[in-house]
Design a protein around this motif. Structure first.
Motif, PDB file in Angstrom:
ATOM      1  N   THR A   1       0.834  -1.165   0.293  1.00 42.48           N
ATOM      2  CA  THR A   1       0.112  -0.193  -0.018  1.00 42.48           C
ATOM      3  C   THR A   1       1.072   1.169  -0.052  1.00 42.48           C
ATOM      4  O   THR A   1       1.798   1.408   0.688  1.00 42.48           O
ATOM      5  CB  THR A   1      -0.804  -0.077   1.728  1.00 42.48           C
ATOM      6  N   THR A   2       0.391   2.137  -0.438  1.00 42.23           N
ATOM      7  CA  THR A   2       1.258   3.606  -0.559  1.00 42.23           C
ATOM      8  C   THR A   2       1.064   4.445   0.782  1.00 42.23           C
ATOM      9  O   THR A   2      -0.298   4.266   1.511  1.00 42.23           O
ATOM     10  CB  THR A   2       0.553   4.728  -1.463  1.00 42.23           C
ATOM     11  N   LYS A   3       1.658   5.407   0.977  1.00 43.55           N
ATOM     12  CA  LYS A   3       1.848   5.515   1.757  1.00 43.55           C
ATOM     13  C   LYS A   3       0.691   6.079   2.443  1.00 43.55           C
ATOM     14  O   LYS A   3      -0.258   6.350   3.105  1.00 43.55           O
ATOM     15  CB  LYS A   3       3.752   6.646   2.137  1.00 43.55           C
ATOM     16  N   ASP A   4      -0.030   7.223   1.335  1.00 42.29           N
ATOM     17  CA  ASP A   4      -1.518   8.085   1.491  1.00 42.29           C
ATOM     18  C   ASP A   4      -2.422   7.460   1.379  1.00 42.29           C
ATOM     19  O   ASP A   4      -3.552   7.883   1.564  1.00 42.29           O
ATOM     20  CB  ASP A   4      -1.277   9.079   0.303  1.00 42.29           C
ATOM     21  N   LEU A   5      -2.106   5.863   1.301  1.00 37.90           N
ATOM     22  CA  LEU A   5      -3.095   4.909   1.249  1.00 37.90           C
ATOM     23  C   LEU A   5      -4.260   4.916  -0.398  1.00 37.90           C
ATOM     24  O   LEU A   5      -5.601   4.811  -0.293  1.00 37.90           O
ATOM     25  CB  LEU A   5      -4.434   4.933   2.255  1.00 37.90           C
ATOM     26  N   ASP A   6      -3.384   5.477  -1.585  1.00 41.09           N
ATOM     27  CA  ASP A   6      -4.580   5.584  -2.584  1.00 41.09           C
ATOM     28  C   ASP A   6      -4.436   4.607  -3.204  1.00 41.09           C
ATOM     29  O   ASP A   6      -5.206   4.180  -3.738  1.00 41.09           O
ATOM     30  CB  ASP A   6      -4.289   7.134  -2.788  1.00 41.09           C
ATOM     31  N   TRP A   7      -3.292   3.962  -2.869  1.00 41.96           N
ATOM     32  CA  TRP A   7      -3.221   2.992  -4.148  1.00 41.96           C
ATOM     33  C   TRP A   7      -3.175   1.715  -3.373  1.00 41.96           C
ATOM     34  O   TRP A   7      -2.003   1.678  -1.960  1.00 41.96           O
ATOM     35  CB  TRP A   7      -2.367   2.871  -5.292  1.00 41.96           C
ATOM     36  N   ALA A   8      -3.108   0.207  -3.693  1.00 43.48           N
ATOM     37  CA  ALA A   8      -2.765  -1.391  -3.529  1.00 43.48           C
ATOM     38  C   ALA A   8      -2.830  -1.521  -4.319  1.00 43.48           C
ATOM     39  O   ALA A   8      -2.983  -1.927  -5.807  1.00 43.48           O
ATOM     40  CB  ALA A   8      -4.567  -1.615  -2.486  1.00 43.48           C
ATOM     41  N   THR A   9      -0.880  -2.303  -4.302  1.00 43.30           N
ATOM     42  CA  THR A   9      -0.297  -3.609  -5.264  1.00 43.30           C
ATOM     43  C   THR A   9      -0.683  -4.637  -5.613  1.00 43.30           C
ATOM     44  O   THR A   9      -0.678  -4.976  -3.826  1.00 43.30           O
ATOM     45  CB  THR A   9       0.434  -2.712  -5.708  1.00 43.30           C
ATOM     46  N   VAL A  10      -1.564  -5.341  -5.133  1.00 46.49           N
ATOM     47  CA  VAL A  10      -2.256  -6.766  -4.864  1.00 46.49           C
ATOM     48  C   VAL A  10      -0.530  -7.672  -5.857  1.00 46.49           C
ATOM     49  O   VAL A  10      -1.641  -7.940  -6.680  1.00 46.49           O
ATOM     50  CB  VAL A  10      -3.655  -7.369  -5.241  1.00 46.49           C
ATOM     51  N   TRP A  11       0.100  -9.138  -5.420  1.00 45.44           N
ATOM     52  CA  TRP A  11       0.845  -9.196  -5.647  1.00 45.44           C
ATOM     53  C   TRP A  11       0.123 -11.273  -5.869  1.00 45.44           C
ATOM     54  O   TRP A  11      -0.201 -11.573  -4.435  1.00 45.44           O
ATOM     55  CB  TRP A  11       2.007  -9.576  -5.625  1.00 45.44           C
ATOM     56  N   VAL A  12      -0.530 -11.943  -6.708  1.00 42.89           N
ATOM     57  CA  VAL A  12      -0.209 -12.404  -7.585  1.00 42.89           C
ATOM     58  C   VAL A  12      -0.162 -13.647  -7.725  1.00 42.89           C
ATOM     59  O   VAL A  12       0.600 -13.467  -9.169  1.00 42.89           O
ATOM     60  CB  VAL A  12      -1.859 -12.243  -7.749  1.00 42.89           C
ATOM     61  N   THR A  13       0.352 -14.555  -7.523  1.00 42.33           N
ATOM     62  CA  THR A  13       0.694 -16.318  -7.622  1.00 42.33           C
ATOM     63  C   THR A  13      -0.339 -16.776  -8.476  1.00 42.33           C
ATOM     64  O   THR A  13      -1.249 -16.968  -8.027  1.00 42.33           O
ATOM     65  CB  THR A  13       1.434 -16.758  -6.936  1.00 42.33           C
ATOM     66  N   ALA A  14      -0.130 -17.530  -9.259  1.00 44.00           N
ATOM     67  CA  ALA A  14      -0.719 -18.831 -10.351  1.00 44.00           C
ATOM     68  C   ALA A  14      -0.273 -20.355 -10.193  1.00 44.00           C
ATOM     69  O   ALA A  14       0.989 -20.666 -10.644  1.00 44.00           O
ATOM     70  CB  ALA A  14      -1.037 -17.940 -11.363  1.00 44.00           C
TER      71      ALA A  14
ATOM     72  N   GLU B   1      -7.327   2.372  -3.929  1.00 47.38           N
ATOM     73  CA  GLU B   1      -7.472   1.252  -5.785  1.00 47.38           C
ATOM     74  C   GLU B   1      -6.704   0.551  -5.963  1.00 47.38           C
ATOM     75  O   GLU B   1      -5.411   0.193  -5.520  1.00 47.38           O
ATOM     76  CB  GLU B   1      -6.986   2.270  -6.600  1.00 47.38           C
ATOM     77  N   LEU B   2      -6.856  -0.740  -6.156  1.00 44.19           N
ATOM     78  CA  LEU B   2      -6.657  -2.210  -5.943  1.00 44.19           C
ATOM     79  C   LEU B   2      -6.498  -1.731  -7.893  1.00 44.19           C
ATOM     80  O   LEU B   2      -6.398  -1.646  -8.772  1.00 44.19           O
ATOM     81  CB  LEU B   2      -7.345  -2.889  -6.075  1.00 44.19           C
ATOM     82  N   ARG B   3      -4.814  -2.403  -7.864  1.00 41.17           N
ATOM     83  CA  ARG B   3      -3.630  -3.067  -8.829  1.00 41.17           C
ATOM     84  C   ARG B   3      -3.832  -4.816  -8.512  1.00 41.17           C
ATOM     85  O   ARG B   3      -2.396  -4.605  -7.878  1.00 41.17           O
ATOM     86  CB  ARG B   3      -2.574  -2.099  -8.927  1.00 41.17           C
ATOM     87  N   PHE B   4      -3.676  -5.279  -9.440  1.00 37.85           N
ATOM     88  CA  PHE B   4      -3.215  -6.631  -9.446  1.00 37.85           C
ATOM     89  C   PHE B   4      -2.456  -6.518 -10.790  1.00 37.85           C
ATOM     90  O   PHE B   4      -1.863  -6.634 -11.769  1.00 37.85           O
ATOM     91  CB  PHE B   4      -4.717  -7.530 -10.280  1.00 37.85           C
ATOM     92  N   LYS B   5      -0.752  -7.143  -9.550  1.00 38.40           N
ATOM     93  CA  LYS B   5      -0.011  -8.170 -11.012  1.00 38.40           C
ATOM     94  C   LYS B   5       0.634  -9.383 -10.975  1.00 38.40           C
ATOM     95  O   LYS B   5      -0.067 -10.030  -9.106  1.00 38.40           O
ATOM     96  CB  LYS B   5       1.231  -6.965 -10.453  1.00 38.40           C
ATOM     97  N   TYR B   6       1.317  -9.732 -11.153  1.00 35.94           N
ATOM     98  CA  TYR B   6       1.716 -11.031 -11.039  1.00 35.94           C
ATOM     99  C   TYR B   6       2.498 -11.095 -10.675  1.00 35.94           C
ATOM    100  O   TYR B   6       3.339 -10.706 -10.733  1.00 35.94           O
ATOM    101  CB  TYR B   6       1.206 -12.279 -12.404  1.00 35.94           C
ATOM    102  N   ASP B   7       2.683 -12.055  -9.709  1.00 41.08           N
ATOM    103  CA  ASP B   7       4.486 -12.240  -8.508  1.00 41.08           C
ATOM    104  C   ASP B   7       5.024 -13.477  -9.669  1.00 41.08           C
ATOM    105  O   ASP B   7       4.810 -14.539  -9.436  1.00 41.08           O
ATOM    106  CB  ASP B   7       3.266 -12.364  -7.462  1.00 41.08           C
ATOM    107  N   GLU B   8       6.345 -12.901  -9.989  1.00 38.74           N
ATOM    108  CA  GLU B   8       6.878 -14.044 -10.712  1.00 38.74           C
ATOM    109  C   GLU B   8       8.076 -14.638  -9.820  1.00 38.74           C
ATOM    110  O   GLU B   8       8.892 -15.598 -10.089  1.00 38.74           O
ATOM    111  CB  GLU B   8       7.801 -12.749 -11.634  1.00 38.74           C
TER     112      GLU B   8
END
Length: 124
Positions: free
Chosen positions: A43-56, A91-98
Motif C-alpha cells: 500500500t502507498t503511504k497515502d493509502l490511495d493505491w494498493a498493489t496486489v501481488w498474485v501467484t498462479a 484503488e487496487l492494482r493486480f500484478k503477477y508475482d514472478e
C-alpha cells in the motif's frame, strides 16, 4: 513512549491481504478463473493505491487470471468498503508475482545440474 514496530500502511496491507485473499478465492470459484492466490499487498503511504501481488497454480494461465482480477477490482473495492473500517479503500492494482516461478526455476536448475562436492584433499 514506546516505538511503533509497524506503520499504519503495514497494518492496512496485512488486513487487505487477508480480505482480498478471501475475495479472490471466491472469485476463482464463482467465475471459473484459473487458480490464483494473493501473495502480498503493498500500500502507498497515502493509502490511495494498493498493489496486489498474485501467484498462479499454472503460470501459463497467469495473464488470463490477472486480466480477470483487474476487471473485478472495482467490485472487490466495493466489497472491501463494506467489510473494512477505512475512511477510503485504496484503488487496487493486480500484478503477477514472478518470484515463485523464478524460485522454482532455480531449484529445478540446481536439481538437474548438481554441484560436485569440493574435495579438500586436492588443495595441498
Amino acid at each position: 513512549m514506546p516505538s511503533r514496530d509497524f506503520k499504519r500502511t503495514d497494518r492496512v496491507s496485512a488486513e487487505l491481504r487477508r480480505e482480498i485473499g478471501l475475495l479472490v478465492h471466491a472469485a476463482v470459484r464463482d467465475h471459473a478463473l484459473p487458480s490464483v492466490s494473493v501473495s502480498d499487498v503493498e500500500t502507498t503511504k497515502d493509502l490511495d493505491w494498493a498493489t496486489v501481488w498474485v501467484t498462479a497454480l499454472m503460470p501459463e494461465q497467469s495473464t488470463v487470471a490477472v486480466k480477470a482480477l483487474k476487471e473485478l477490482a472495482p467490485e472487490f473495492r466495493r466489497s472491501l468498503s463494506r467489510s473494512m473500517r477505512l475512511r477510503r479503500v485504496p484503488e487496487l492494482r493486480f500484478k503477477y508475482d514472478e518470484s515463485v516461478d523464478q524460485g522454482e526455476r532455480i531449484e529445478r536448475l540446481l536439481r538437474d545440474n548438481p554441484v560436485p562436492p569440493i574435495d579438500d584433499s586436492e588443495k595441498d
